[in-house]
Scaffold this motif. Sequence first.
Motif, mmCIF file in Angstrom:
data_model
loop_
_atom_site.group_PDB
_atom_site.id
_atom_site.type_symbol
_atom_site.label_atom_id
_atom_site.label_comp_id
_atom_site.label_asym_id
_atom_site.label_seq_id
_atom_site.Cartn_x
_atom_site.Cartn_y
_atom_site.Cartn_z
ATOM 1 N N THR A 154 0.855 -1.192 0.000
ATOM 2 C CA THR A 154 0.000 0.000 0.000
ATOM 3 C C THR A 154 0.889 1.240 0.000
ATOM 4 O O THR A 154 1.914 1.268 0.670
ATOM 5 N N LYS A 155 0.491 2.223 -0.803
ATOM 6 C CA LYS A 155 1.247 3.478 -0.846
ATOM 7 C C LYS A 155 0.288 4.629 -0.605
ATOM 8 O O LYS A 155 -0.849 4.611 -1.101
ATOM 9 N N ILE A 156 0.795 5.627 0.116
ATOM 10 C CA ILE A 156 -0.046 6.792 0.421
ATOM 11 C C ILE A 156 0.512 8.006 -0.308
ATOM 12 O O ILE A 156 1.741 8.202 -0.346
ATOM 13 N N TYR A 157 -0.367 8.783 -0.930
ATOM 14 C CA TYR A 157 0.050 9.978 -1.668
ATOM 15 C C TYR A 157 -0.670 11.187 -1.097
ATOM 16 O O TYR A 157 -1.854 11.109 -0.748
ATOM 17 N N GLY B 112 -9.697 7.777 -1.373
ATOM 18 C CA GLY B 112 -9.369 9.052 -2.005
ATOM 19 C C GLY B 112 -9.677 9.023 -3.490
ATOM 20 O O GLY B 112 -10.301 8.083 -3.993
ATOM 21 N N GLU B 113 -9.200 10.057 -4.162
ATOM 22 C CA GLU B 113 -9.525 10.190 -5.587
ATOM 23 C C GLU B 113 -8.266 10.501 -6.399
ATOM 24 O O GLU B 113 -7.382 11.213 -5.923
ATOM 25 N N VAL B 114 -8.219 9.954 -7.605
ATOM 26 C CA VAL B 114 -7.047 10.160 -8.469
ATOM 27 C C VAL B 114 -7.509 10.837 -9.757
ATOM 28 O O VAL B 114 -8.500 10.425 -10.368
ATOM 29 N N SER C 156 -11.808 6.455 -8.289
ATOM 30 C CA SER C 156 -12.045 6.452 -6.836
ATOM 31 C C SER C 156 -11.977 5.019 -6.322
ATOM 32 O O SER C 156 -11.634 4.099 -7.072
ATOM 33 N N ARG C 157 -12.331 4.843 -5.039
ATOM 34 C CA ARG C 157 -12.193 3.544 -4.366
ATOM 35 C C ARG C 157 -12.661 2.371 -5.246
ATOM 36 O O ARG C 157 -13.765 2.406 -5.798
ATOM 37 N N GLY C 158 -11.799 1.390 -5.388
ATOM 38 C CA GLY C 158 -12.152 0.176 -6.129
ATOM 39 C C GLY C 158 -11.793 0.241 -7.605
ATOM 40 O O GLY C 158 -11.833 -0.770 -8.295
ATOM 41 N N ALA D 47 -2.813 12.699 -7.090
ATOM 42 C CA ALA D 47 -3.700 12.522 -5.936
ATOM 43 C C ALA D 47 -4.572 13.762 -5.761
ATOM 44 O O ALA D 47 -4.087 14.890 -5.878
ATOM 45 N N VAL D 48 -5.864 13.539 -5.487
ATOM 46 C CA VAL D 48 -6.766 14.641 -5.125
ATOM 47 C C VAL D 48 -7.083 14.420 -3.643
ATOM 48 O O VAL D 48 -7.769 13.465 -3.292
ATOM 49 N N GLY D 49 -6.545 15.237 -2.762
ATOM 50 C CA GLY D 49 -6.616 14.943 -1.322
ATOM 51 C C GLY D 49 -5.668 13.782 -1.032
ATOM 52 O O GLY D 49 -4.863 13.386 -1.887
ATOM 53 N N ASN D 50 -5.778 13.224 0.161
ATOM 54 C CA ASN D 50 -4.927 12.074 0.470
ATOM 55 C C ASN D 50 -5.461 10.828 -0.217
ATOM 56 O O ASN D 50 -6.664 10.597 -0.219
ATOM 57 N N VAL D 51 -4.527 10.068 -0.782
ATOM 58 C CA VAL D 51 -4.931 8.890 -1.545
ATOM 59 C C VAL D 51 -4.136 7.689 -1.066
ATOM 60 O O VAL D 51 -2.947 7.785 -0.783
ATOM 61 N N LYS D 52 -4.833 6.558 -0.956
ATOM 62 C CA LYS D 52 -4.132 5.313 -0.635
ATOM 63 C C LYS D 52 -4.385 4.330 -1.777
ATOM 64 O O LYS D 52 -5.536 4.117 -2.181
ATOM 65 N N CYS D 53 -3.314 3.754 -2.293
ATOM 66 C CA CYS D 53 -3.441 2.803 -3.406
ATOM 67 C C CYS D 53 -2.816 1.464 -3.051
ATOM 68 O O CYS D 53 -1.828 1.403 -2.327
#
Length: 403
Positions: free
Chosen positions: A281-284, A306-308, A330-332, A352-358
């Motif tokens: 998992t990576k956080i942006y 979050g949203e990309v 977005s999620r999923g 990343a739009v806001g904080n994003v976890k992928c």
Amino acid sequence: MSIKIPAGLTDLLQGFTVEVLRKQPVDLVEFAVQYFTKLRASQKVPFGNERSGSGAFRATKAVNFADEPMQTDSENGEEEDDDDDEEFEAPVINRFTRRVSVCAESFNPDEEEEDTEPRVIHPKTDEQRRRLQEACKDILLFKNLDQEQMFQLLDAMFEMLVKVDEHVIDQGDDGDNFYVIERGTYDIFVNLDGLQRCVGTYDNRGSFGELALMYNTPRAATIIATSNGALWGLDRATFRRIIVKNNAKKRRLYEEFVQSLPLLKSLELGERMKVVDVFGTKIYKDGECIIAQGDKADCFYIVESGEVRITMKHKAKPDADGGMEIARCSRGQYFGELALVANQPRAASAYAVGNVKCLVMDVQAFERLLGPCMDIMKRNIANYEEQLVDLFGTNMDLTDPSV
Ligand code: 1OR
Ligand code: 1OR
């Protein structure tokens, strides 16, 4: 000495044997895992239960013909969850049904037994430690570890210099170490229909050798150095104590999420769990660039939260500052598949739009595990091409790197 055969065992094994003879699977252990997992999930007893009763399968842990502890890890790892409420338990794979040479150790990732094991420590100079940390910073399998686990891993790793043409791993061997690449290029060969085929390469980054250690299987590929290089090795026992244990936790955390992903719907449960095993998992942070258009690609992404924002610069609209927004994920939802499928540079950028976890998967795992999901991805790619015409007024091929 008399050995009591638990009620229901004969029927259970007979049913399994009939399925094996009918389906003739190539990988017997994997087939067994799938078969018994499905059996447990169905919560019903398909063979002669009128004689043995559903409770019969509770006795399966008694299928222990030896005094030694049983091996309970498997590719699916469902046995790792101690669920006493189940109507019957998934039978434990006993040591007589597995390759003897690769299952010497007994290990249950959920037990705290590691603390009694002596720690492996390879002393390092500051300079070695700095290089090791640099080599490990993007290793996806290490992404979900806490600080203490990470310290233990780094302590246990040892430096290995390799010469061009050296076989670091040979397909079919038992797994001894996991390797992180510090430098050098390596070819991946797999024996397909009796022919050795080069199915991929590592170029000065990444890691390999995790599969045999995670799943107690023979090495699945041959890795040959195509330049002089340097690797960091991690012994099997430490890998299993830290990574396999962490994977059991990851599976519990992500099982529901991966089950909900439309992209993975063509995968069996066991295959989805293997996806969980290999992603990191990576956080942006807000505005951070996840993918840059034109870059070389080596990862695939699924948005966990979050949203990309996906943007594209196109020569048909060279004035669009910073690129034109073409999509949001977005999620999923997933992104970053196009460059891997088409073997080309990134067709667009992702921010990343806001904080994003992928969830992030490397290209080798993508190719190895997501083959059955290719139809869905290809349909989507065909969609991109249609949208390209609408947005940029061109019918240019998206797989053309000059776009
Ligand atoms: P291992 O412990 O089995 C060989 O030892 C390693 O090669 C393996 O772990 C992986 O880390 C790495 N299939 C299997 N193993 C692969 C593959 C691969 N690629 C890298 N390894 N495939 C190639 C995907 C590009 C699938 C081939 C059909
Ligand atoms: P990639 O590996 O090329 C950028 O890295 C990613 O952006 C790409 O994979 C896709 O996953 C994602 N055209 C091209 N790539 C797209 C598009 C897209 N949308 C998302 N990506 N189009 C948008 C269609 C709604 C068509 C272009 C106008």
